[in-house]
Motif scaffolding. Structure first.
Motif, PDB file in Angstrom:
ATOM      1  N   CYS B  94       0.834  -1.209   0.000  1.00 33.57           N
ATOM      2  CA  CYS B  94       0.000   0.000   0.000  1.00 33.57           C
ATOM      3  C   CYS B  94       0.865   1.254   0.000  1.00 33.57           C
ATOM      4  O   CYS B  94       0.540   2.250  -0.643  1.00 33.57           O
ATOM      5  N   THR B  97       2.118   1.670  -3.521  1.00 34.58           N
ATOM      6  CA  THR B  97       1.038   2.136  -4.412  1.00 34.58           C
ATOM      7  C   THR B  97       0.800   3.630  -4.219  1.00 34.58           C
ATOM      8  O   THR B  97       0.718   4.394  -5.181  1.00 34.58           O
ATOM      9  N   ASP B 100       3.803   5.656  -5.539  1.00 34.67           N
ATOM     10  CA  ASP B 100       3.833   5.737  -7.003  1.00 34.67           C
ATOM     11  C   ASP B 100       2.765   6.688  -7.521  1.00 34.67           C
ATOM     12  O   ASP B 100       2.971   7.413  -8.489  1.00 34.67           O
TER      13      ASP B 100
END
Lengths: 392, 185
Positions: B94, B97, B100
């Motif tokens: 997480c 993610t 990014d």
């Protein structure tokens, strides 16, 4: 996850700007902001921003070292401003005087207002980062007044005993560390030869005794030749210890520059090709020695002032050569255009230039002589001082 | 260990947190502040092994005891996988993610200042006026396109968007007036 992301978008972290801004390449800037649990270093290129964060709980320390840029800026700016004012009172030199004032006065005033310069580094367990925005001592002091309470709130206060403990631990982690040098020997090693810093060292020793600390470890001074200066290199310290260096290329460069300047000064009395050519030759030699010095001074214990004067000297010699070349070419173009094709003729024309031909020639010679003296004399004095102080 | 950045000499204890003093190595004036982190030894997390039935195991290390669920995806995490960020517990996936996507402010490394771009685009025709035909509509488009994007971490106001689009509207109005005048002639 979405909730967290949305939260990150909608709630800007409250930052408070710390004093000082560094300008990078004219358009970029670098600033330091104090956040709730970290320092944020923002490097802006105008339209993009890069961030570096230093959590208060991870910051190991700040070191700020005074630099000489302030004194040089103030001195040179003041000198050329005074020269400009004097030229403004002459009959035909007011335009040149205004030119000097336009460029030199802001430099002098800027340095007068903002005060001494410094170089600040921030250290964590994994990095040592320069902080260009804290490049003035007053900005550093103001920033520390705001940052220190936050860091102390996150970490507490470090006692001298804890610091010395970390110092010893760092030393033990590095095998091959030289044993501590006795106090008397340490003094003899550093200042014993000339005793220049004896008084200062005594003061430090008294302070050290007052708080009951052991002898400071100085790898660059106390480590025997050939041994890595591991005493100073703690955790995360990748850089090697500075080595002692006698600064021979610097010495030769400053001597060449001084001799070249002295020969230039003879033009006030008489104009001849020989001293002019000799000055040109010595100026070129000074450039070579300055470049050698700049290459070799990396990772040495050379004081910042000598390093700066080396850069200043190299730049001065190059600019002087360029100006003399241009004036030589112009002189030939006006007086003897047929001889312009040969480089030797240009060199001769440069050597024959008389300061009394016009205001331009006089101004160029004045700048060459005073600039050369302003760089070479402090440079020579500092190299002598450095050698005397650090001679083993 | 704190060191002088000029000569790399270690700053002795009696110079730390005492104000300005001379470096024992190079003689330059230095001011050094040290904090307890310099004496701290960082210890890594050691997750406990799963010994009893009924205890939850880590999603990424099934043999290790779970200590906390991920605040984003709800997966059980051991002490090794637990990443604490701004008081919230996240799993590595997480965090990656979010990093990014550039939407977790605490780990963001770079941002584009769209508001500054918009304002510059609106002002640029002052230097090269013929490009106003392109920059004015582009400014208004960019304002709508990037209005909701996060600003710089240190800015809160969107006045640059408003000023840029206002200038662009004025420029468009000027273009319209000139066009109508020319058409009338």
């Amino acid at each position: 996850m979405n909730g967290l992301l949305r939260e990150g978008m909608k709630q800007p972290v409250p930052y408070k700007k710390l004093p000082g801004t560094a300008t990078l390449w004219l358009v970029g800037s670098q600033r330091l902001w104090a956040g709730p649990d970290h320092l944020l270093m923002v490097t802006s290129s105008g339209y993009t921003e890069a961030y570096k964060r230093f959590a208060y709980r991870d910051i190991q320390g700040f070191v700020s070292r005074r630099t000489c840029h302030w004194a040089l800026g103030l001195g040179l700016g003041g000198f050329f401003s005074a020269l400009g004012v004097l030229l403004c009172f002459t009959e035909d030199g007011w335009s040149l005087g205004a030119f000097f004032l336009f460029f030199a006065l802001p430099v002098a005033l800027w340095n007068l207002v903002f005060g001494p310069t410094c170089r600040t580094t921030i250290r964590t367990a994994v990095q040592t980062e320069k902080v260009p925005s804290l490049s003035r001592a007053r900005h550093f002091r103001k920033a520390m007044r705001q940052v220190l309470p936050r860091i102390q709130e996150a970490q507490g206060v470090l006692t001298p005993e804890e610091y010395e403990g970390a110092f010893r631990e760092a030393k033990e982690q590095r095998p091959g560390t030289p044993p501590p040098v006795p106090l008397e020997q340490g003094i003899e090693n550093t200042e014993g030869a000339q005793g220049l810093f004896a008084g200062r060292r005594t003061l430090y020793d008294d302070m050290r005794k007052d708080i009951g600390l052991s002898l400071p470890q100085r790898a660059s001074l106390d480590a025997p030749p050939g041994l890595p200066g591991a005493a100073l290199a703690g955790r995360g310290q990748a850089r090697k210890a500075a080595r002692f260096w006698s600064a021979s290329p610097h010495f030769r460069a400053f001597v060449c520059l001084f001799a070249s300047t002295a020969l230039d000064a003879t033009r006030f009395s008489f104009t001849s090709s020989a001293p002019g050519l000799a000055a040109l030759f010595l100026g070129s030699a000074a450039i070579i020695f300055f470049i050698l010095g700049l290459v070799k001074q990396y990772n040495t214990d050379l004081p910042g002032m000598i390093r700066f004067l080396t850069w200043a000297g190299a730049a001065f010699c190059l600019i002087k050569l360029a100006i003399l070349y241009i004036t030589g070419v112009l002189s030939l173009a006006i007086n003897a255009p047929d001889e312009l094709a040969a480089n030797a003729d240009i060199a001769l024309a440069m050597a024959r230039l008389s300061p009394y031909d016009g205001h331009g020639g006089m101004a160029v010679l004045l700048v060459c002589v005073f600039g050369g003296l302003a760089v070479s004399l402090p440079g020579l004095a500092l190299v002598f001082y450095h050698r005397a102080r650090r001679r083993p | 260990m704190l060191t002088c950045d000029n000569c790399n000499t270690a700053v002795p204890g009696y110079l730390v947190n005492t104000g300005e003093a001379r470096c024992p190595g190079c003689g330059d004036k230095i001011t050094a502040y040290a904090f307890p982190a310099i004496a701290r030894v960082e210890q890594g997390q050691h997750p406990e092994s799963l010994m009893e039935l009924g205890h939850a195991g880590c999603f990424y290390h099934p043999g290790k005891k779970a200590v906390v669920p991920c605040g984003s995806c709800g997966r059980f995490l051991c002490a090794l996988c637990d990443l604490e960020l701004d008081g919230k517990h996240l799993c590595p996936a997480c965090l990656e993610t979010g990093k990014d996507a550039g939407k977790i402010a605490s780990v963001e490394k770079e941002r584009v200042n769209h508001d500054s771009l918009v304002l510059s685009m609106a002002i640029l025709p002052v230097l090269i006026w013929p490009i106003v035909v392109i920059t004015a509509p582009l400014t208004i488009y960019s304002t709508f396109r990037h209005w909701k994007k996060p600003l710089s971490l240190t800015r809160k106001s969107r006045w640059r968007f408003i000023a840029g689009s206002g200038i662009a509207l004025l420029e468009l109005a000027g273009i319209a007036v000139i066009a109508i005048t020319l058409a009338a002639q």
